[in-house]
Write an enzyme that holds these catalytic residues in place. Structure first.
Site, mmCIF file in Angstrom:
data_model
loop_
_atom_site.group_PDB
_atom_site.id
_atom_site.type_symbol
_atom_site.label_atom_id
_atom_site.label_comp_id
_atom_site.label_asym_id
_atom_site.label_seq_id
_atom_site.Cartn_x
_atom_site.Cartn_y
_atom_site.Cartn_z
ATOM 1 N N GLU A 54 1.008 -1.318 0.199
ATOM 2 C CA GLU A 54 0.233 -0.138 -0.259
ATOM 3 C C GLU A 54 1.010 1.268 0.663
ATOM 4 O OE1 GLU A 54 -3.787 0.558 2.915
ATOM 5 O OE2 GLU A 54 -1.710 2.282 3.485
ATOM 6 N N THR A 56 -4.195 4.792 -1.386
ATOM 7 C CA THR A 56 -5.621 5.406 0.129
ATOM 8 C C THR A 56 -5.703 6.640 -0.787
ATOM 9 O OG1 THR A 56 -3.618 6.917 1.370
ATOM 10 C CG2 THR A 56 -3.826 4.575 1.976
ATOM 11 N N HIS A 72 -8.151 2.652 -3.490
ATOM 12 C CA HIS A 72 -9.392 2.840 -2.048
ATOM 13 C C HIS A 72 -10.245 3.954 -2.514
ATOM 14 C CE1 HIS A 72 -6.274 1.439 1.360
ATOM 15 N NE2 HIS A 72 -5.722 1.152 0.183
ATOM 16 N N ASP A 88 -13.850 6.643 7.806
ATOM 17 C CA ASP A 88 -13.826 7.372 9.572
ATOM 18 C C ASP A 88 -14.343 8.432 9.353
ATOM 19 O OD1 ASP A 88 -13.135 4.644 11.140
ATOM 20 O OD2 ASP A 88 -11.031 5.211 10.608
ATOM 21 N N TYR A 108 -10.994 -7.102 10.269
ATOM 22 C CA TYR A 108 -10.531 -6.981 10.895
ATOM 23 C C TYR A 108 -10.025 -7.980 11.933
ATOM 24 C CZ TYR A 108 -12.478 -1.980 9.379
ATOM 25 O OH TYR A 108 -11.795 -1.285 8.603
ATOM 26 N N LYS A 133 -20.806 -8.146 3.142
ATOM 27 C CA LYS A 133 -19.609 -8.108 1.635
ATOM 28 C C LYS A 133 -19.301 -9.390 0.905
ATOM 29 C CE LYS A 133 -17.144 -5.101 4.925
ATOM 30 N NZ LYS A 133 -16.038 -4.095 5.164
ATOM 31 N N GLN A 156 -7.006 -5.515 8.492
ATOM 32 C CA GLN A 156 -5.952 -3.817 9.652
ATOM 33 C C GLN A 156 -5.367 -4.954 9.872
ATOM 34 O OE1 GLN A 156 -5.428 -0.780 10.194
ATOM 35 N NE2 GLN A 156 -7.352 0.209 11.026
ATOM 36 N N GLN A 185 5.118 5.552 14.771
ATOM 37 C CA GLN A 185 4.126 5.227 14.200
ATOM 38 C C GLN A 185 3.520 4.907 14.880
ATOM 39 O OE1 GLN A 185 7.252 3.035 11.446
ATOM 40 N NE2 GLN A 185 5.645 2.841 10.742
ATOM 41 N N LYS A 234 7.841 3.448 1.706
ATOM 42 C CA LYS A 234 9.212 3.758 2.067
ATOM 43 C C LYS A 234 9.289 2.437 1.010
ATOM 44 C CE LYS A 234 10.539 6.802 4.842
ATOM 45 N NZ LYS A 234 9.348 7.632 3.735
HETATM 46 P P1 FAD Z 1 -17.637 -1.293 7.324
HETATM 47 O O1 FAD Z 1 -17.596 -1.817 6.800
HETATM 48 O O2 FAD Z 1 -18.842 -0.573 6.868
HETATM 49 O O3 FAD Z 1 -17.852 -1.119 8.931
HETATM 50 C C1 FAD Z 1 -17.852 -0.495 9.576
HETATM 51 C C2 FAD Z 1 -18.780 -0.674 10.957
HETATM 52 O O4 FAD Z 1 -19.710 -0.971 10.761
HETATM 53 C C3 FAD Z 1 -18.020 -2.444 11.772
HETATM 54 O O5 FAD Z 1 -18.236 -2.074 12.583
HETATM 55 C C4 FAD Z 1 -19.561 -3.232 10.890
HETATM 56 O O6 FAD Z 1 -18.930 -4.401 11.340
HETATM 57 C C5 FAD Z 1 -20.331 -2.057 10.872
HETATM 58 N N1 FAD Z 1 -21.047 -2.899 9.164
HETATM 59 C C6 FAD Z 1 -20.800 -3.085 8.147
HETATM 60 N N2 FAD Z 1 -21.438 -3.467 7.551
HETATM 61 C C7 FAD Z 1 -22.799 -3.198 7.943
HETATM 62 C C8 FAD Z 1 -24.047 -2.463 8.275
HETATM 63 N N3 FAD Z 1 -24.702 -2.863 6.261
HETATM 64 N N4 FAD Z 1 -25.093 -2.476 8.723
HETATM 65 C C9 FAD Z 1 -24.560 -2.437 10.108
HETATM 66 N N5 FAD Z 1 -23.617 -2.705 10.151
HETATM 67 C C10 FAD Z 1 -22.472 -2.551 9.549
HETATM 68 N N6 FAD Z 1 -9.586 4.564 5.919
HETATM 69 C C11 FAD Z 1 -9.468 5.555 4.614
HETATM 70 O O7 FAD Z 1 -10.296 6.686 5.001
HETATM 71 N N7 FAD Z 1 -9.430 5.661 3.573
HETATM 72 C C12 FAD Z 1 -8.887 4.597 3.190
HETATM 73 O O8 FAD Z 1 -7.226 4.416 1.982
HETATM 74 C C13 FAD Z 1 -8.483 3.147 3.578
HETATM 75 N N8 FAD Z 1 -7.934 2.307 3.708
HETATM 76 C C14 FAD Z 1 -7.570 1.439 5.243
HETATM 77 C C15 FAD Z 1 -7.328 0.899 4.215
HETATM 78 C C16 FAD Z 1 -7.393 -1.395 5.348
HETATM 79 C C17 FAD Z 1 -6.983 -2.642 4.780
HETATM 80 C C18 FAD Z 1 -8.175 -0.952 6.105
HETATM 81 C C19 FAD Z 1 -8.134 -1.923 6.957
HETATM 82 C C20 FAD Z 1 -9.158 0.238 6.846
HETATM 83 C C21 FAD Z 1 -8.705 1.242 5.927
HETATM 84 N N9 FAD Z 1 -9.307 2.650 6.247
HETATM 85 C C22 FAD Z 1 -8.919 3.441 5.234
HETATM 86 C C23 FAD Z 1 -9.824 2.701 7.647
HETATM 87 C C24 FAD Z 1 -11.963 2.347 6.899
HETATM 88 O O9 FAD Z 1 -12.308 4.018 6.673
HETATM 89 C C25 FAD Z 1 -12.015 2.353 8.511
HETATM 90 O O10 FAD Z 1 -11.713 1.278 9.462
HETATM 91 C C26 FAD Z 1 -13.223 1.979 8.724
HETATM 92 O O11 FAD Z 1 -13.455 2.639 10.546
HETATM 93 C C27 FAD Z 1 -14.473 1.125 8.302
HETATM 94 O O12 FAD Z 1 -14.414 0.844 7.086
HETATM 95 P P2 FAD Z 1 -15.002 -0.501 6.713
HETATM 96 O O13 FAD Z 1 -14.736 -0.281 5.476
HETATM 97 O O14 FAD Z 1 -14.307 -1.746 7.299
HETATM 98 O O15 FAD Z 1 -16.511 -0.003 7.202
#
Ligand code: FAD
Length: 284
Positions: A15, A46, A75, A107, A145, A165, A176, A212, A272
């Protein structure tokens, strides 16, 4: 993502993130030119939650796809998007020949109030997945996660939504960051029991600088095992020592994951190329 990449033993990817300053875009291109030499299966880039830097995400993804000739994974975060802006973003990526997206919720950005975040158009990554599936032939990846998403009441509940999903057509997950492989193995057992059978790429963050921990790691909510915190206590002030010890920790993690048959290793490169290259050369 291309299914053939799973024919090899372990998929390797990493990434990068868009630089804050426009002038620094050439630095990331240089990093990508170096990472490309490792022949990764894909490189992800990202997206700033709320849409900041989204142009840069598309530009960098296009560079990965068309100049580096490596599969790019762009992303996309739901926060801040409407159906129109999502469709035009997909169109832009398509025009740039980017075929893969990582669909995320995102977030709350600092610039957004709690009310604005609550009133967002797409509530969850799964809502994005539905629209992307219905309107494009993009391949879709999603986040998972091993230590449970911080907003989930339980692993069971979190896995229920991961299954949603997967059922909606996501073709793989990226985790994560985690620093304790046993937590990952337990998570894998649980998702496989729940009937989720798509590949999972293990997200590995090499800790090469003490700061970090205060930024990305604490935001991720990932736990830091004693072995890693001891290293940080030992080398924290010694930049070179910390970099080496952190790289060795990540190498040991990756070796163990490969020995346990992990589908893929996804390195959070922090832009890096040297650390990513050291890990790659040690294990692949
Ligand atoms: P979701 O899948 O929507 O899940 C979030 C929460 O809601 C979880 O608790 C889940 O259990 C719950 N949930 C899921 N679907 C539903 C539903 N249909 N109904 C009710 N509850 C539900 N953030 C950025 O801003 N930019 C990035 O580029 C970025 N890259 C990332 C890459 C990776 C590999 C990871 C692991 C995270 C990344 N993030 C990034 C952070 C991510 O946006 C956050 O972790 C965010 O809080 C959750 O995203 P998600 O897509 O998992 O959300």
């Amino acid at each position: 993502m291309k299914k053939e990449m799973y024919n090899k033993k372990t998929v390797f990817s990493c990434e990068v993130f868009p630089p804050k300053r426009n002038d620094d875009i050439y630095d990331i291109f240089k990093t990508l030119d170096e990472i490309k030499l490792l022949n990764p299966d894909f490189i992800s880039v990202t997206y700033g939650a709320g849409g900041s830097n989204s142009k840069k995400t598309a530009t960098i993804a296009a560079y990965i796809q068309n100049i580096c000739e490596v599969d790019a994974l762009a992303h996309i975060t739901a926060v801040g998007l409407t159906e129109d802006s999502l469709l035009s973003l997909l169109d832009e990526l398509k025009q740039k020949r980017v075929q893969n997206v990582l669909a995320l919720r995102g977030d709350k950005p600092r610039s957004m109030t709690e009310e604005e975040f609550e009133a967002r158009y797409y509530r969850h990554a799964s809502d994005l997945v539905k629209v992307i599936k219905g309107n494009s032939d993009m391949s879709i990846v999603a986040a998972c996660y091993p230590e449970v998403h911080p907003e989930s009441a339980s692993m069971e509940e979190d896995i229920k939504y991961l299954k949603l999903k997967a059922d909606l057509g996501v073709d793989s997950f990226i985790t994560q960051m985690f620093f304790d492989n046993d937590l990952f193995y337990r998570f894998m057992d649980e998702i496989r029991k729940a009937g989720i059978d798509i590949p999972v790429h293990a997200g590995i963050m090499p800790i090469t600088k003490t700061n970090q921990l205060g930024t990305s790691v604490s935001l991720s909510g990932s736990s830091v095992p004693k072995k890693l915190s001891n290293l940080i206590a030992k080398y924290g002030e010694d930049a070179e020592g910390m970099k080496q010890a952190g790289t060795e920790y990540a190498i040991a993690q990756v070796e163990d994951l490969i020995a346990h048959g992990v589908d893929g290793i996804h390195i959070y490169s922090m832009n890096k190329s040297d650390v990513t290259t050291d890990i790659y050369n040690a294990v692949f």
